[in-house]
Design a protein around this motif. Structure first.
Motif, PDB file in Angstrom:
ATOM      1  N   UNK B 369       0.977  -1.213  -0.050  1.00 41.18           N
ATOM      2  CA  UNK B 369      -0.048   0.043  -0.095  1.00 41.18           C
ATOM      3  C   UNK B 369       1.059   1.268  -0.006  1.00 41.18           C
ATOM      4  N   UNK B 370       1.993   1.104   0.636  1.00 45.10           N
ATOM      5  CA  UNK B 370       2.768   2.484   0.753  1.00 45.10           C
ATOM      6  C   UNK B 370       3.585   2.438  -0.395  1.00 45.10           C
ATOM      7  N   UNK B 371       3.856   1.471  -1.044  1.00 43.55           N
ATOM      8  CA  UNK B 371       4.408   1.491  -2.336  1.00 43.55           C
ATOM      9  C   UNK B 371       3.687   2.003  -3.317  1.00 43.55           C
ATOM     10  N   UNK B 372       2.166   1.693  -3.323  1.00 45.52           N
ATOM     11  CA  UNK B 372       1.359   2.531  -4.072  1.00 45.52           C
ATOM     12  C   UNK B 372       1.452   3.902  -4.175  1.00 45.52           C
ATOM     13  N   UNK B 373       1.475   4.631  -2.911  1.00 41.10           N
ATOM     14  CA  UNK B 373       1.459   5.896  -2.491  1.00 41.10           C
ATOM     15  C   UNK B 373       2.519   6.548  -2.988  1.00 41.10           C
ATOM     16  N   UNK B 374       3.840   5.792  -2.981  1.00 43.50           N
ATOM     17  CA  UNK B 374       5.046   6.290  -3.177  1.00 43.50           C
ATOM     18  C   UNK B 374       5.148   6.394  -4.659  1.00 43.50           C
ATOM     19  N   UNK B 375       4.648   5.409  -5.413  1.00 44.53           N
ATOM     20  CA  UNK B 375       4.918   5.411  -7.057  1.00 44.53           C
ATOM     21  C   UNK B 375       3.922   6.328  -7.745  1.00 44.53           C
ATOM     22  N   UNK B 376       3.251   7.170  -6.866  1.00 43.46           N
ATOM     23  CA  UNK B 376       2.435   8.409  -7.378  1.00 43.46           C
ATOM     24  C   UNK B 376       3.302   9.566  -7.358  1.00 43.46           C
ATOM     25  N   UNK B 377       4.321   9.698  -6.328  1.00 44.08           N
ATOM     26  CA  UNK B 377       5.083  10.900  -6.162  1.00 44.08           C
ATOM     27  C   UNK B 377       6.728  10.950  -6.465  1.00 44.08           C
ATOM     28  N   UNK B 378       6.862   9.419  -6.875  1.00 44.37           N
ATOM     29  CA  UNK B 378       8.503   9.109  -7.043  1.00 44.37           C
ATOM     30  C   UNK B 378       9.420  10.220  -6.013  1.00 44.37           C
ATOM     31  N   UNK B 379       9.377  10.171  -4.920  1.00 44.80           N
ATOM     32  CA  UNK B 379      10.222  11.063  -3.943  1.00 44.80           C
ATOM     33  C   UNK B 379      11.734  10.339  -4.064  1.00 44.80           C
ATOM     34  N   UNK B 380      12.588  11.345  -3.719  1.00 43.17           N
ATOM     35  CA  UNK B 380      14.005  10.897  -3.600  1.00 43.17           C
ATOM     36  C   UNK B 380      14.078  10.440  -2.152  1.00 43.17           C
ATOM     37  N   UNK B 381      13.331  11.117  -1.279  1.00 43.67           N
ATOM     38  CA  UNK B 381      13.311  11.073   0.202  1.00 43.67           C
ATOM     39  C   UNK B 381      12.161  10.939   0.731  1.00 43.67           C
ATOM     40  N   UNK B 382      11.834  10.228   1.989  1.00 43.92           N
ATOM     41  CA  UNK B 382      10.765  10.124   2.775  1.00 43.92           C
ATOM     42  C   UNK B 382      10.808  10.797   3.971  1.00 43.92           C
ATOM     43  N   UNK B 383      10.385  11.758   4.243  1.00 43.91           N
ATOM     44  CA  UNK B 383      10.272  12.310   5.741  1.00 43.91           C
ATOM     45  C   UNK B 383       9.215  11.706   6.679  1.00 43.91           C
TER      46      UNK B 383
END
Lengths: 222, 431
Positions: B369-383
């Motif tokens: 689920x987190x991967x799906x969220x991340x795949x929408x924004x492609x961040x270099x870093x997660x804070x």
């Protein structure tokens, strides 16, 4: 004195039957509310960030609206749910003969809606109920959660619409029989309401208020 | 802990059922929407993870004990009492597949706070001996050694000395009468000690007086997770005693989700009295310092970042805007994930799940689920602002072969502190 079993039944249903059902309904609702309130709850000593009571009241109303993304994930439950609940209250409160009953009972009446409109709402409500039933049987979560009570309650909720529709449109049994069945089906609904999940008709107010209270005092969205 | 028995468990359930619980169970219509909000269901498709179903033992106990119909049913032998076997079977649902993230609570149309009830159900599970071993061990370690990971004062001192050398600032320990007391999670002391340095630099710049206590420095509270009032109370008491002994005005709840819930919201109720200090979350403090003009920031982080809201801070804690304001201030490219904010998805390891061995496989699975969220924004870093989230997300990203750096918000803020122009130059007057 002529003996007409259909008329006798209708008279019983409209007289003693309705009185019994009303007493059971009111007693049951009071019982369920007492069952909740008697348990009480501990005083919360953590200093609140926002007014718990305000949040509680706000949540009572805000949960009438669909929640983030949920309507897309369960469209049938949402559309069917809204249509049925709206239909239930429209037919109950705005059908001419129903208003007459309220007038006889409480001495206050109000304008009704045209019969064809009420009939359309009735059909829409029944279709909505069938849709949510199908959604219950087909969705693995709802299927797993469902017990005998869920299906029994569905029938009890569906019958007043069906019998009312049939009586008004002179379908099935002779009119008097159909009317008697209609009144009895409503009384059945009244009697089971407090002792099944239908009690949510009243207790949702408490549930939403408590939810809003518990989380709102933390300053959290509810 | 006294010996756990079924009887004690059932009694605990009875004691924890209150008016809200009764209102919630009375109102459930089995609509199943809670499942759609739960990542353990959405990511597995297995209906057994429907949140309301996880609560079945509590519902049974409520019905049997506190409803007229249920009592009659019990009298006639129609409603059976809960058994050890049933509770053992339910442990997977109550401990491995619920992070108490609170998403279901937010969607329920009749307004049921399911998370509130899971917290209570776990009391019965722990008292009846059905808590997960990982949590039981962590609880034992905390009671005996002071920390679920066995982190004791020497380990903290070693980290403090290392950090002092690194940032060139003193880390005050046991200084009485200061404004703020800092407590930490073991995870931070061991895994992310850079937070201590970040705090030292921020507080130095903001002119905040602070201290770390030599005892009662552990912020995490396994009692809340396992479901044991007694253990939770003991852990909170240590912090409260330290704070009141040092006469601080505030205790800072660190970057740890449930520590905030434990200290800020449950603590006074566990102790049965209000504190003689205030609890402030680190995010709230940073926002406050910023608003007072005591946190001068300069420069912009040029990496693409996103923010993961820890469940206990956002949904169960009400801290939403503070981290966003800070991030907007110090980053050039801050992109929100879909569902960010109060609807953010859990990392999958909260509520004690990260300490449960039996849950490890499932936890990794639902990280999708987190991967799906991340795949929408492609961040270099997660804070983020929770050491446990941070650890779980790092593990998840590794399992999914994703190269995203995970950082704590406080450290990032410390990196963008404006240079202090009033400070004496290097090798100044030396006084």
């Amino acid at each position: 004195m002529t003996s007409d079993p259909a008329m006798d039944l209708l008279m019983w249903a409209r007289g003693p039957g309705f009185q019994i059902a009303t007493v059971v309904l009111l007693f049951g609702i009071v019982l369920r509310i007492v069952e909740i309130l008697a348990l009480g709850r501990a005083r919360d000593l953590a200093p609140p960030k926002a007014s718990p009571a305000q949040s509680g009241l706000r949540t009572v109303f805000s949960r009438f609206l669909p929640r983030h993304g949920m309507a897309m994930r369960s469209p049938v439950i949402h559309i069917g749910g809204y249509l049925f609940h709206a239909g239930f209250f429209i037919v109950l409160l705005f059908f001419g003969p129903h208003i007459q009953l309220f007038e006889e009972g409480f001495g206050i009446g109000w304008p009704g809606l045209p019969s064809p409109l009420i009939e359309a709402v009735t059909v829409i409500s029944m279709v909505a109920l069938v849709a949510v039933l199908i959604a219950r049987v087909r969705d693995p979560v709802r299927k797993l959660l469902s017990t005998f009570e869920d299906y029994a309650v569905w029938v009890v909720t569906f019958l007043p619409f069906l019998t009312g529709f049939m009586a008004v449109n002179k379908l099935g049994l002779p009119y008097t029989w159909m009317m008697a069945l209609h009144v009895l089906s409503v009384e059945l609904l009244m009697v089971v309401l407090p002792f099944t999940k239908l009690t949510h008709a009243v207790t949702f107010l408490f549930a939403r208020y408590y939810n809003g209270w518990v989380n709102g005092r933390k300053g959290a969205a509810t | 802990m006294t010996a756990a028995t079924l009887e004690r468990g059932l009694t605990a359930l009875k004691e924890h059922i209150d008016a809200p619980v009764a209102a919630f169970f009375s109102s459930c219509v089995h609509c199943g929407l809670c499942a759609e909000a739960c990542l353990f269901y959405t990511e597995t498709g297995d209906p057994k993870y429907a949140p309301i179903r996880k609560l079945e033992p509590l519902r049974r106990q409520w019905r049997r004990e506190y409803t007229l119909v249920g009592r009659l049913g019990a009298l006639l032998g129609l409603i059976k009492p809960l058994t050890d076997d049933e509770l053992a079977e339910w442990a997977h649902l109550i401990y491995d597949s619920c992070t108490m993230c609170g998403r279901c609570t937010l969607v329920c149309p009749v307004g049921n706070d399911l998370t509130y009830m899971i917290r209570k159900l776990r009391e019965g599970m722990a008292a009846s001996g059905h808590a997960r071993k990982g949590l039981v061990e962590a609880a034992k370690k905390t009671i005996k050694l002071g920390s679920p990971m066995g982190v004791q004062l020497p380990a903290l001192n070693a980290q403090i000395r290392r950090v002092e050398a690194e940032v060139g600032l003193p880390i005050p320990v046991d200084v009485a009468g200061v404004d703020y007391m800092v407590i930490l999670s073991s995870m931070e002391v061991i895994q992310f000690p850079e937070i201590i340095g970040a705090l030292a630099r921020i507080f130095d710049r903001a002119g905040v007086t602070w201290t770390i206590p030599s005892s009662g420095f552990e912020a995490t509270n396994v009692g809340i997770q396992i479901g044991s009032r007694d253990i939770a109370e003991e852990i909170v008491r240590r912090v409260v005693e330290a704070a009141e002994k040092l006469r601080v005005k505030y205790v800072i709840s660190p970057e740890c989700g449930h520590a905030y819930v434990a200290l800020r919201w449950e603590g006074p109720n566990l102790l049965g009295r209000p504190y003689r200090f205030e609890v402030i979350h680190l995010m709230e403090l940073l926002a406050k310092l910023r608003a007072e003009g005591r946190l001068p920031l300069a420069g912009k982080h040029d990496q693409r970042v996103t923010f993961h809201d820890p469940c206990q801070i956002i949904r169960r804690g009400g801290i939403d805007q503070e981290p966003r304001d800070l991030l907007n201030e110090i980053t050039e490219d801050f992109a929100e994930m879909p569902d960010a904010g109060i609807w953010n998805w859990c990392c999958g390891g909260g509520g004690g799940v990260s300490a449960v061995d039996e849950a490890e496989h499932l936890r990794t699975k639902v990280f999708s689920r987190k991967m799906c969220q991340l795949d929408e924004v492609h961040p270099e870093q997660l804070v983020t602002a929770c050491a446990n989230c941070r650890n779980i997300i790092e593990e998840g990203l590794e399992a999914y072969n994703k190269d995203i750096e995970v950082i704590g918000l406080t450290e990032l803020v410390a990196e963008y502190l404006a240079p202090d122009e009033t400070a004496p130059a290097e090798g100044g007057d030396g006084s």
